[in-house]
Design a protein around this motif. Structure first.
Motif, mmCIF file in Angstrom:
data_model
loop_
_atom_site.group_PDB
_atom_site.id
_atom_site.type_symbol
_atom_site.label_atom_id
_atom_site.label_comp_id
_atom_site.label_asym_id
_atom_site.label_seq_id
_atom_site.Cartn_x
_atom_site.Cartn_y
_atom_site.Cartn_z
ATOM 1 N N GLY A 102 22.618 35.764 81.736
ATOM 2 C CA GLY A 102 22.738 37.045 81.088
ATOM 3 C C GLY A 102 22.343 37.134 79.727
ATOM 4 N N VAL A 103 23.107 35.944 78.948
ATOM 5 C CA VAL A 103 22.793 36.056 77.434
ATOM 6 C C VAL A 103 21.374 35.600 77.200
ATOM 7 C CG1 VAL A 103 25.196 35.755 77.201
ATOM 8 C CG2 VAL A 103 23.691 33.695 77.238
ATOM 9 N N ALA A 104 20.863 34.998 78.169
ATOM 10 C CA ALA A 104 19.414 34.676 77.762
ATOM 11 C C ALA A 104 18.392 35.729 77.682
ATOM 12 C CB ALA A 104 18.832 33.505 79.047
ATOM 13 N N SER A 125 34.821 46.199 88.587
ATOM 14 C CA SER A 125 34.686 45.287 87.496
ATOM 15 C C SER A 125 33.119 44.843 87.325
ATOM 16 C CB SER A 125 35.581 44.163 87.368
ATOM 17 O OG SER A 125 35.650 43.346 88.414
ATOM 18 N N LEU A 126 32.858 44.148 85.740
ATOM 19 C CA LEU A 126 31.791 43.746 85.402
ATOM 20 C C LEU A 126 31.931 42.319 85.318
ATOM 21 C CD1 LEU A 126 28.516 43.490 84.647
ATOM 22 C CD2 LEU A 126 29.311 44.523 82.508
ATOM 23 N N ILE A 127 31.547 41.260 85.737
ATOM 24 C CA ILE A 127 32.041 39.931 85.384
ATOM 25 C C ILE A 127 30.692 39.052 85.058
ATOM 26 C CG2 ILE A 127 32.936 37.879 86.484
ATOM 27 C CD1 ILE A 127 34.388 39.711 88.195
ATOM 28 N N PHE A 128 30.741 38.380 84.001
ATOM 29 C CA PHE A 128 29.815 37.202 83.865
ATOM 30 C C PHE A 128 30.542 35.930 84.014
ATOM 31 C CE2 PHE A 128 27.965 40.813 81.460
ATOM 32 C CZ PHE A 128 26.580 40.362 81.218
ATOM 33 N N LEU A 176 28.181 41.025 89.401
ATOM 34 C CA LEU A 176 28.180 39.740 88.800
ATOM 35 C C LEU A 176 27.086 39.322 88.209
ATOM 36 C CD1 LEU A 176 29.770 37.769 91.993
ATOM 37 C CD2 LEU A 176 31.058 39.056 90.030
ATOM 38 N N PHE A 177 27.044 38.789 87.072
ATOM 39 C CA PHE A 177 25.988 37.981 86.410
ATOM 40 C C PHE A 177 26.576 36.836 86.077
ATOM 41 C CE2 PHE A 177 25.136 42.537 85.680
ATOM 42 C CZ PHE A 177 23.793 42.496 85.753
ATOM 43 N N LEU A 191 23.231 44.220 71.781
ATOM 44 C CA LEU A 191 23.764 43.649 72.736
ATOM 45 C C LEU A 191 25.047 44.266 73.332
ATOM 46 C CD1 LEU A 191 23.719 39.819 71.734
ATOM 47 C CD2 LEU A 191 21.818 41.323 72.399
ATOM 48 N N ASP A 192 24.991 45.654 73.235
ATOM 49 C CA ASP A 192 26.018 46.420 74.021
ATOM 50 C C ASP A 192 25.537 47.069 75.133
ATOM 51 O OD1 ASP A 192 28.707 47.120 74.198
ATOM 52 O OD2 ASP A 192 28.579 49.126 73.101
#
Length: 377
Positions: free
Chosen positions: A276-278, A307-310, A270-271, A225-226
């Motif tokens: 995303g975790v699914a 940036s990267l944002i969940f 954006l996610f 998961l990285d």
């Protein structure tokens, strides 16, 4: 550490105390809190700044802070910390003070191990607008690896250090970057056996070459998961398109074009967290696999518009993500009985379990709910 039960281990960032190098690069007295406090919303509904609550803007030079962290971890089901370690060469190491003081004082009484964060530091990854190298990661061959092992040995010998079958656990962030990996693993294993251990329990993250890790018998575990983190550094695929992890990687990276890579991107990537975790909750690809799960992620405090944002991460969705990882591990009893959580306190990346002003202890309460369920029939 006993292997009967599933253990939750959380990555731990030792950045929260001043060092001369950070003073030089960012200004006198800099720690990650400087980035955290200056964060601003980048779009409608964007929650920033993300601030700590009961632990405050702590300084890891203070023993009471480290005790408070360990007390919270134990109370809510976190079984140990994985300290990031910044060994650049036999002549240069950074941010080692918290772990060295923890070793010397024998406190706090919480299991721990290390993750060698073997990566060159560049300004663009740490909030600067230029890609200049701040400090270079070096690999010095057998002599350098021996020096590193000798530094680590007192930690390995500590009763709190996490061991699997008499092998100290040692994570490596970018194992594929080690140019002489066999020399490295052989040196560490030989020295460990000489010191009375049965070798080293190496754990590799998946930002290394997947196939070579599987074929290396010295590597006992593989953190997953990285994948999403590599989107900060460019678009090079890490796995073959036909492999299971390759399919996961490609699915996540559909939204990322060449123009979106770090240094060029003009707006955040954006996610939705739950979506995303699914995609990341995958079936174990092999018997070495160790899940790595994350409660939240928003590194705009450090990277701004690049940036990267969940978004929409909350404790309820986090608990579901963690529960799925535990259920998958239960279905694969031959895999290592660990779930790695990223992270305990990476505040500038909006990635933490520690209590914050919005949710308080709810991130930790989610961990405890899942942990308590493990022991029930």
């Amino acid at each position: 550490m006993a292997q009967k039960d599933i253990q939750f281990l959380a990555y731990y960032l030792p950045q929260f105390h001043p060092i001369p190098e950070n003073d030089k690069w960012w200004g006198k007295g800099f720690t990650e809190w400087a980035n955290v406090t200056k964060a601003k919303p980048l779009f409608k509904g964007h929650y920033q700044p993300i601030l700590p609550s009961e632990l405050g803007f702590y300084d890891l030079r203070v023993p009471e802070v480290r005790e408070q962290q360990a007390t919270l971890a134990k109370e809510y089901g976190v079984d140990g910390f994985i300290y990031y370690q910044y060994w650049f060469s036999s002549k240069k190491m950074l941010l080692q003070r918290p772990s060295e003081e923890m070793l010397k004082s024998k406190s706090p009484d919480l299991p721990f191990c290390f993750c060698w964060a073997n990566e060159t530091w560049k300004g663009i990854w740490h909030g600067l607008d230029n890609p200049e190298v701040l400090i270079e990661q070096e690999y010095e061959g057998k002599e350098g690896y021996t020096a590193y092992f000798n530094y680590l040995l007192p930690f390995f010998q500590d009763s709190r250090y996490i061991k699997v079958a008499n092998m100290p656990m040692f994570h490596i962030y970018r194992i594929g970057d080690i140019p002489d990996l066999e020399v490295f693993t052989n040196t560490f294993n030989a020295l460990a056996k000489k010191a009375g251990f049965d070798g080293i329990y190496f754990v590799a993250t998946v930002n290394a070459d997947h196939d070579s890790i599987l074929k290396n018998d010295a590597i006992y575990g593989q953190v997953g998961l990285d994948v999403f983190l590599k989107m900060r550094y460019g678009n090079k695929n890490q796995f073959s398109k036909e492999s299971l992890l390759g399919k996961v990687e490609n699915r996540i990276k559909k939204a990322v074009s060449t123009s979106n890579k770090v240094g060029v991107r003009k707006k955040p990537l954006l996610f939705d967290y739950a979506d995303g975790v699914a995609h990341l909750n995958i079936k174990f690809p092999n018997k070495k696999y160790i899940s790595c799960v994350f409660p939240n992620w928003d590194n705009s405090a450090r990277s701004g518009k690049k940036s990267l944002i969940f978004k929409n991460a909350d404790p309820k969705a986090w608990q579901k993500h963690l529960q799925i990882a535990v259920d998958e591990l239960k279905e694969n009893p031959e895999n290592p009985k660990f779930v790695v959580i990223k992270s305990w306190n990476e505040w500038a990346e909006g990635n933490h379990l520690e209590p914050d002003k919005k949710f308080g202890r709810q991130w930790l309460e989610a961990v405890k709910a899942v942990k308590d369920k493990i022991s029930k029939p």
